[in-house]
Design a protein around this motif. Structure first.
Motif, PDB file in Angstrom:
ATOM      1  N   ASP A   1      -2.729  25.352  -5.955  1.00  0.00           N
ATOM      2  CA  ASP A   1      -3.647  25.306  -7.173  1.00  0.00           C
ATOM      3  C   ASP A   1      -4.968  24.471  -6.311  1.00  0.00           C
ATOM      4  O   ASP A   1      -5.884  24.700  -5.387  1.00  0.00           O
ATOM      5  CB  ASP A   1      -3.245  23.560  -7.489  1.00  0.00           C
ATOM      6  CG  ASP A   1      -2.390  22.843  -7.056  1.00  0.00           C
ATOM      7  OD1 ASP A   1      -3.433  22.610  -5.843  1.00  0.00           O
ATOM      8  OD2 ASP A   1      -1.824  21.541  -7.343  1.00  0.00           O
TER       9      ASP A   1
ATOM     10  N   GLN B   1      -5.735  22.005  -5.701  1.00  0.00           N
ATOM     11  CA  GLN B   1      -6.171  20.952  -4.467  1.00  0.00           C
ATOM     12  C   GLN B   1      -4.947  20.766  -2.881  1.00  0.00           C
ATOM     13  O   GLN B   1      -5.951  20.787  -1.718  1.00  0.00           O
ATOM     14  CB  GLN B   1      -5.486  19.302  -4.909  1.00  0.00           C
ATOM     15  CG  GLN B   1      -5.915  18.742  -6.064  1.00  0.00           C
ATOM     16  CD  GLN B   1      -4.512  17.306  -6.281  1.00  0.00           C
ATOM     17  OE1 GLN B   1      -5.289  16.618  -5.352  1.00  0.00           O
ATOM     18  NE2 GLN B   1      -4.208  17.763  -7.307  1.00  0.00           N
TER      19      GLN B   1
ATOM     20  N   HIS C   1      -6.675   9.068  -0.417  1.00  0.00           N
ATOM     21  CA  HIS C   1      -6.458  10.515  -0.579  1.00  0.00           C
ATOM     22  C   HIS C   1      -4.873  10.416  -1.215  1.00  0.00           C
ATOM     23  O   HIS C   1      -3.865  11.323  -0.560  1.00  0.00           O
ATOM     24  CB  HIS C   1      -5.646  10.863   0.421  1.00  0.00           C
ATOM     25  CG  HIS C   1      -7.551  11.268   1.641  1.00  0.00           C
ATOM     26  ND1 HIS C   1      -8.318  10.458   2.176  1.00  0.00           N
ATOM     27  CD2 HIS C   1      -8.846  12.023   1.107  1.00  0.00           C
ATOM     28  CE1 HIS C   1      -9.852  11.118   2.759  1.00  0.00           C
ATOM     29  NE2 HIS C   1      -9.177  12.232   1.877  1.00  0.00           N
TER      30      HIS C   1
ATOM     31  N   GLY D   1      -3.480  10.352  -4.079  1.00  0.00           N
ATOM     32  CA  GLY D   1      -3.348  11.010  -5.345  1.00  0.00           C
ATOM     33  C   GLY D   1      -2.701  11.990  -4.445  1.00  0.00           C
ATOM     34  O   GLY D   1      -1.690  12.967  -4.792  1.00  0.00           O
ATOM     35  N   LEU D   2      -3.714  13.327  -3.737  1.00  0.00           N
ATOM     36  CA  LEU D   2      -3.723  14.724  -2.908  1.00  0.00           C
ATOM     37  C   LEU D   2      -2.467  14.200  -2.409  1.00  0.00           C
ATOM     38  O   LEU D   2      -1.476  15.367  -2.408  1.00  0.00           O
ATOM     39  CB  LEU D   2      -4.594  14.165  -1.995  1.00  0.00           C
ATOM     40  CG  LEU D   2      -4.533  15.473  -1.151  1.00  0.00           C
ATOM     41  CD1 LEU D   2      -4.476  17.206  -1.629  1.00  0.00           C
ATOM     42  CD2 LEU D   2      -5.592  16.132   0.375  1.00  0.00           C
TER      43      LEU D   2
ATOM     44  N   GLY E   1       0.565  12.403  -2.549  1.00  0.00           N
ATOM     45  CA  GLY E   1       1.505  11.926  -3.277  1.00  0.00           C
ATOM     46  C   GLY E   1       1.950  13.510  -3.932  1.00  0.00           C
ATOM     47  O   GLY E   1       2.972  14.424  -3.680  1.00  0.00           O
ATOM     48  N   HIS E   2       0.504  14.481  -4.227  1.00  0.00           N
ATOM     49  CA  HIS E   2       0.735  15.422  -5.244  1.00  0.00           C
ATOM     50  C   HIS E   2       1.139  16.705  -3.637  1.00  0.00           C
ATOM     51  O   HIS E   2       2.899  17.000  -4.182  1.00  0.00           O
ATOM     52  CB  HIS E   2      -0.399  16.058  -5.100  1.00  0.00           C
ATOM     53  CG  HIS E   2      -0.628  17.053  -6.186  1.00  0.00           C
ATOM     54  ND1 HIS E   2       0.501  17.567  -7.129  1.00  0.00           N
ATOM     55  CD2 HIS E   2      -1.468  18.787  -5.448  1.00  0.00           C
ATOM     56  CE1 HIS E   2       0.220  19.237  -7.272  1.00  0.00           C
ATOM     57  NE2 HIS E   2      -0.919  19.703  -6.546  1.00  0.00           N
ATOM     58  N   MET E   3       0.881  16.828  -2.977  1.00  0.00           N
ATOM     59  CA  MET E   3       1.151  17.743  -1.859  1.00  0.00           C
ATOM     60  C   MET E   3       3.308  17.313  -1.506  1.00  0.00           C
ATOM     61  O   MET E   3       3.742  18.186  -1.439  1.00  0.00           O
ATOM     62  CB  MET E   3       0.586  17.256  -0.568  1.00  0.00           C
ATOM     63  CG  MET E   3      -1.121  18.025  -0.351  1.00  0.00           C
ATOM     64  SD  MET E   3      -1.749  17.313   1.011  1.00  0.00           S
ATOM     65  CE  MET E   3      -0.984  18.280   2.300  1.00  0.00           C
TER      66      MET E   3
ATOM     67  N   THR F   1       5.341  15.857  -3.424  1.00  0.00           N
ATOM     68  CA  THR F   1       6.405  16.185  -4.908  1.00  0.00           C
ATOM     69  C   THR F   1       6.084  17.807  -4.472  1.00  0.00           C
ATOM     70  O   THR F   1       6.928  18.375  -5.433  1.00  0.00           O
ATOM     71  CB  THR F   1       5.935  15.571  -5.906  1.00  0.00           C
ATOM     72  OG1 THR F   1       4.785  15.847  -6.583  1.00  0.00           O
ATOM     73  CG2 THR F   1       5.736  14.038  -5.664  1.00  0.00           C
ATOM     74  N   VAL F   2       5.169  18.189  -4.713  1.00  0.00           N
ATOM     75  CA  VAL F   2       4.741  19.730  -4.329  1.00  0.00           C
ATOM     76  C   VAL F   2       5.771  20.400  -3.473  1.00  0.00           C
ATOM     77  O   VAL F   2       6.661  21.288  -4.027  1.00  0.00           O
ATOM     78  CB  VAL F   2       3.579  20.608  -4.538  1.00  0.00           C
ATOM     79  CG1 VAL F   2       4.252  21.790  -4.667  1.00  0.00           C
ATOM     80  CG2 VAL F   2       2.630  19.928  -6.122  1.00  0.00           C
TER      81      VAL F   2
ATOM     82  N   ARG G   1      10.158  20.196  -4.989  1.00  0.00           N
ATOM     83  CA  ARG G   1      10.023  21.262  -6.186  1.00  0.00           C
ATOM     84  C   ARG G   1      10.439  22.299  -5.156  1.00  0.00           C
ATOM     85  O   ARG G   1      11.194  23.117  -5.741  1.00  0.00           O
ATOM     86  CB  ARG G   1       8.519  20.696  -6.685  1.00  0.00           C
ATOM     87  CG  ARG G   1       9.271  22.279  -7.854  1.00  0.00           C
ATOM     88  CD  ARG G   1       7.797  22.316  -9.164  1.00  0.00           C
ATOM     89  NE  ARG G   1       6.989  23.308  -8.670  1.00  0.00           N
ATOM     90  CZ  ARG G   1       5.969  23.258  -9.287  1.00  0.00           C
ATOM     91  NH1 ARG G   1       5.811  21.720  -9.248  1.00  0.00           N
ATOM     92  NH2 ARG G   1       5.401  24.076  -8.249  1.00  0.00           N
TER      93      ARG G   1
END
Length: 115
Positions: free
Chosen positions: A25, A27, A60, A62-63, A65-67, A69-70, A73
């Motif tokens: 994506d 990020q 950083h 948010g980044l 956390g995104h890394m 949680t993805v 998944r």
């Protein structure tokens, strides 16, 4: 976005070096490790060049956390159903081999038991 022209992971982000991508994506990028320690072993990297976890700050959050949680998944999507290991090597003494922040997600039957 900040890049290091000598960084192998920045070259992967830029498409100059191929990788077996599993997710991308704006990020981050996730791809299969070329020397896996487990049946499923992916790396997740930010597209922005950040040398290591030690270089991150509150901006950083948010980044990161995104890394994470993805990654969770993706492990499920890749068929890992009985748990997995997440590793972030930081700095030379922490075993970091590439100077670009990366998260290892490893799963499968006892992936950490190297033969």
């Amino acid at each position: 976005m900040s890049q290091d022209p000598n960084c192998i992971f920045c070259k992967i982000v830029d498409g100059k070096i191929p990788a077996r991508k599993v997710f991308e994506d704006e990020q981050m990028l996730a791809f299969h490790d070329i020397a896996p320690w487990a049946p499923v072993h992916i790396l997740i990297i930010p597209k922005q060049h950040i040398a290591s976890m030690a270089e991150t700050g509150p901006e950083h959050a948010g980044l990161l956390g995104h890394m994470m949680t993805v990654g969770v998944r993706l492990m499920a999507e890749l068929g890992v159903t009985n748990g997995f290991r997440t590793i972030v090597n930081t700095g030379a003494d922490g075993g970091q081999e590439v100077g670009h922040l990366h998260l290892h997600f490893m799963g499968g039957p006892r992936p950490w038991a190297r033969g």
